[in-house]
Design a protein around this motif. Structure first.
Motif, PDB file in Angstrom:
ATOM      1  N   LEU A  62       0.804  -1.220   0.000  1.00 25.80           N
ATOM      2  CA  LEU A  62       0.000   0.000   0.000  1.00 25.80           C
ATOM      3  C   LEU A  62       0.837   1.270   0.000  1.00 25.80           C
ATOM      4  CD1 LEU A  62      -2.961  -0.882   2.387  1.00 25.80           C
ATOM      5  CD2 LEU A  62      -2.705  -1.294  -0.080  1.00 25.80           C
ATOM      6  N   ALA A  63       0.271   2.301  -0.595  1.00 29.74           N
ATOM      7  CA  ALA A  63       0.879   3.625  -0.667  1.00 29.74           C
ATOM      8  C   ALA A  63       0.510   4.433   0.572  1.00 29.74           C
ATOM      9  CB  ALA A  63       0.403   4.348  -1.929  1.00 29.74           C
ATOM     10  N   ALA A  64       1.218   5.538   0.762  1.00 29.87           N
ATOM     11  CA  ALA A  64       1.052   6.383   1.945  1.00 29.87           C
ATOM     12  C   ALA A  64      -0.387   6.865   2.149  1.00 29.87           C
ATOM     13  CB  ALA A  64       1.998   7.574   1.860  1.00 29.87           C
ATOM     14  N   ASN A  65      -1.127   7.039   1.085  1.00 30.73           N
ATOM     15  CA  ASN A  65      -2.505   7.549   1.199  1.00 30.73           C
ATOM     16  C   ASN A  65      -3.562   6.446   1.279  1.00 30.73           C
ATOM     17  OD1 ASN A  65      -2.319   6.618  -1.413  1.00 30.73           O
ATOM     18  ND2 ASN A  65      -3.249   8.418  -2.347  1.00 30.73           N
ATOM     19  N   GLN A  66      -3.171   5.203   1.565  1.00 28.66           N
ATOM     20  CA  GLN A  66      -4.118   4.089   1.558  1.00 28.66           C
ATOM     21  C   GLN A  66      -4.384   3.494   2.940  1.00 28.66           C
ATOM     22  OE1 GLN A  66      -2.069   1.934  -1.597  1.00 28.66           O
ATOM     23  NE2 GLN A  66      -3.867   2.278  -2.894  1.00 28.66           N
ATOM     24  N   GLY A  94      -4.455 -14.646 -11.735  1.00 33.97           N
ATOM     25  CA  GLY A  94      -5.894 -14.434 -11.583  1.00 33.97           C
ATOM     26  C   GLY A  94      -6.297 -13.850 -10.249  1.00 33.97           C
ATOM     27  N   ALA A  95      -5.361 -13.730  -9.301  1.00 36.26           N
ATOM     28  CA  ALA A  95      -5.665 -13.098  -8.006  1.00 36.26           C
ATOM     29  C   ALA A  95      -5.878 -11.597  -8.223  1.00 36.26           C
ATOM     30  CB  ALA A  95      -4.524 -13.320  -7.013  1.00 36.26           C
ATOM     31  N   PRO A  96      -6.768 -10.973  -7.449  1.00 41.97           N
ATOM     32  CA  PRO A  96      -7.002  -9.532  -7.597  1.00 41.97           C
ATOM     33  C   PRO A  96      -5.747  -8.706  -7.310  1.00 41.97           C
ATOM     34  CG  PRO A  96      -8.799 -10.554  -6.391  1.00 41.97           C
ATOM     35  CD  PRO A  96      -7.705 -11.575  -6.494  1.00 41.97           C
ATOM     36  N   VAL A  97      -5.461  -7.770  -8.209  1.00 42.99           N
ATOM     37  CA  VAL A  97      -4.312  -6.877  -8.136  1.00 42.99           C
ATOM     38  C   VAL A  97      -4.832  -5.454  -7.994  1.00 42.99           C
ATOM     39  CG1 VAL A  97      -2.329  -5.977  -9.418  1.00 42.99           C
ATOM     40  CG2 VAL A  97      -2.903  -8.411  -9.552  1.00 42.99           C
ATOM     41  N   LEU A  98      -4.343  -4.737  -6.997  1.00 48.55           N
ATOM     42  CA  LEU A  98      -4.763  -3.355  -6.744  1.00 48.55           C
ATOM     43  C   LEU A  98      -3.994  -2.409  -7.667  1.00 48.55           C
ATOM     44  CD1 LEU A  98      -6.329  -1.293  -4.970  1.00 48.55           C
ATOM     45  CD2 LEU A  98      -4.362  -1.344  -3.420  1.00 48.55           C
ATOM     46  N   ASN A  99      -4.710  -1.727  -8.551  1.00 51.43           N
ATOM     47  CA  ASN A  99      -4.067  -0.818  -9.497  1.00 51.43           C
ATOM     48  C   ASN A  99      -3.276   0.285  -8.809  1.00 51.43           C
ATOM     49  OD1 ASN A  99      -5.117  -2.223 -11.645  1.00 51.43           O
ATOM     50  ND2 ASN A  99      -6.756  -0.780 -12.050  1.00 51.43           N
ATOM     51  N   GLU A 100      -3.728   0.745  -7.652  1.00 52.71           N
ATOM     52  CA  GLU A 100      -3.108   1.867  -6.963  1.00 52.71           C
ATOM     53  C   GLU A 100      -1.972   1.454  -6.010  1.00 52.71           C
ATOM     54  OE1 GLU A 100      -7.334   2.683  -8.043  1.00 52.71           O
ATOM     55  OE2 GLU A 100      -6.401   1.133  -6.800  1.00 52.71           O
ATOM     56  N   ALA A 101      -1.582   0.209  -5.993  1.00 54.15           N
ATOM     57  CA  ALA A 101      -0.529  -0.267  -5.088  1.00 54.15           C
ATOM     58  C   ALA A 101       0.838   0.277  -5.497  1.00 54.15           C
ATOM     59  CB  ALA A 101      -0.486  -1.794  -5.085  1.00 54.15           C
ATOM     60  N   LEU A 105       2.855  -8.056  -6.138  1.00 54.49           N
ATOM     61  CA  LEU A 105       3.597  -9.290  -6.391  1.00 54.49           C
ATOM     62  C   LEU A 105       2.584 -10.410  -6.591  1.00 54.49           C
ATOM     63  CD1 LEU A 105       6.122  -8.788  -3.483  1.00 54.49           C
ATOM     64  CD2 LEU A 105       6.515  -8.286  -5.897  1.00 54.49           C
ATOM     65  N   ASP A 106       2.412 -10.821  -7.815  1.00 48.74           N
ATOM     66  CA  ASP A 106       1.442 -11.843  -8.184  1.00 48.74           C
ATOM     67  C   ASP A 106       2.102 -13.206  -8.031  1.00 48.74           C
ATOM     68  OD1 ASP A 106      -1.040 -12.737  -9.187  1.00 48.74           O
ATOM     69  OD2 ASP A 106      -0.288 -12.731 -11.251  1.00 48.74           O
ATOM     70  N   CYS A 107       1.611 -14.005  -7.092  1.00 48.75           N
ATOM     71  CA  CYS A 107       2.294 -15.244  -6.690  1.00 48.75           C
ATOM     72  C   CYS A 107       1.407 -16.476  -6.817  1.00 48.75           C
ATOM     73  CB  CYS A 107       2.707 -15.156  -5.211  1.00 48.75           C
ATOM     74  SG  CYS A 107       3.719 -13.745  -4.789  1.00 48.75           S
ATOM     75  N   ARG A 108       2.070 -17.614  -6.759  1.00 49.24           N
ATOM     76  CA  ARG A 108       1.421 -18.911  -6.605  1.00 49.24           C
ATOM     77  C   ARG A 108       1.922 -19.445  -5.268  1.00 49.24           C
ATOM     78  NH1 ARG A 108      -2.775 -20.491  -8.956  1.00 49.24           N
ATOM     79  NH2 ARG A 108      -2.018 -19.671 -10.918  1.00 49.24           N
ATOM     80  N   ILE A 109       1.014 -19.868  -4.376  1.00 56.26           N
ATOM     81  CA  ILE A 109       1.416 -20.367  -3.058  1.00 56.26           C
ATOM     82  C   ILE A 109       2.118 -21.709  -3.229  1.00 56.26           C
ATOM     83  CG2 ILE A 109       0.632 -21.114  -0.777  1.00 56.26           C
ATOM     84  CD1 ILE A 109      -1.693 -19.087  -1.074  1.00 56.26           C
ATOM     85  N   LEU A 128       4.974  -9.178 -11.596  1.00 62.79           N
ATOM     86  CA  LEU A 128       4.909  -8.041 -10.691  1.00 62.79           C
ATOM     87  C   LEU A 128       4.585  -6.792 -11.479  1.00 62.79           C
ATOM     88  CD1 LEU A 128       7.377  -5.732  -9.947  1.00 62.79           C
ATOM     89  CD2 LEU A 128       8.655  -7.829 -10.024  1.00 62.79           C
ATOM     90  N   ARG A 129       3.979  -5.850 -10.779  1.00 56.05           N
ATOM     91  CA  ARG A 129       3.655  -4.571 -11.403  1.00 56.05           C
ATOM     92  C   ARG A 129       4.035  -3.451 -10.458  1.00 56.05           C
ATOM     93  NH1 ARG A 129      -2.056  -3.681 -12.533  1.00 56.05           N
ATOM     94  NH2 ARG A 129      -2.049  -2.668 -10.537  1.00 56.05           N
ATOM     95  N   LEU A 130       4.831  -2.505 -10.949  1.00 58.61           N
ATOM     96  CA  LEU A 130       5.180  -1.322 -10.173  1.00 58.61           C
ATOM     97  C   LEU A 130       4.089  -0.283 -10.360  1.00 58.61           C
ATOM     98  CD1 LEU A 130       8.977  -0.966 -11.018  1.00 58.61           C
ATOM     99  CD2 LEU A 130       7.949  -1.827  -8.911  1.00 58.61           C
ATOM    100  N   GLY A 131       3.679   0.344  -9.254  1.00 61.37           N
ATOM    101  CA  GLY A 131       2.658   1.369  -9.314  1.00 61.37           C
ATOM    102  C   GLY A 131       3.233   2.721  -9.679  1.00 61.37           C
ATOM    103  N   ALA A 132       2.351   3.694  -9.800  1.00 54.61           N
ATOM    104  CA  ALA A 132       2.741   5.044 -10.186  1.00 54.61           C
ATOM    105  C   ALA A 132       3.383   5.817  -9.037  1.00 54.61           C
ATOM    106  CB  ALA A 132       1.521   5.804 -10.702  1.00 54.61           C
TER     107      ALA A 132
END
Length: 159
Positions: A62-66, A94-101, A105-109, A128-132
């Motif tokens: 999460l980001a500072a404003n979340q 397929g796990a939910p990814v938060l666009n604003e994060a 880190l999209d993982c398989r357990i 993985l996806r880096l946020g803005a």
């Protein structure tokens, strides 16, 4: 343990149609080869049955404003109410990814270990996806603290 500061994350599983998630600060990197993280989840948590070996799991930092989003996923709200905040999509698992994060880190357990009151879930990073934003949120001494953005050191110095 309150004096051990940690990034605040929302950890998800399931799908966009049937999402499950919770707030976690007990998250850390395990290894970079293969890229693996661990997440601790209380055994008595109502979301625990959804997190099983082989399942998809996304660690959304999460980001500072979340702060409000963190509280939403830590409280008694239903999955529908939790996921009503933020914008969600999926990556590889397929796990939910938060666009604003800050980062997702999209993982398989890959493994579950029972230890005391918690289940330790090991997740192999598939995508993985880096946020803005890179303004982080940490939890320390039972309260949230916002971290300013700091330019990453690239290893080059001017001497």
């Amino acid at each position: 343990m309150a004096r051990l500061g940690a990034a605040v994350t929302v950890v998800t599983t399931g799908s966009l149609a049937q999402p499950v998630g919770f707030t976690a600060s007990a998250v850390c990197s395990v290894t970079d080869d293969p890229p693996t993280v661990l997440v601790c989840l209380k055994r008595s948590s109502r979301v625990r049955p959804s997190f099983v070996e082989g399942a998809a799991m996304c660690v959304n930092v999460l980001a500072a404003n979340q702060e409000e989003l963190s509280n939403r996923f830590a409280g008694p709200l239903s999955a529908v109410e939790r996921f009503a905040a933020g914008h969600w999509e999926t990556l590889m698992t397929g796990a939910p990814v938060l666009n604003e994060a800050v980062v997702s880190l999209d993982c398989r357990i890959s493994r579950l270990v029972e230890e005391g009151t918690h289940t330790v879930m090991f997740g192999r990073v598939q995508a993985l996806r880096l946020g803005a934003t890179a303004h982080g949120l940490v939890y320390f001494n039972r309260s949230y603290h916002r971290l300013p953005y700091v330019e990453a050191f690239d290893g080059v110095t001017d001497n």
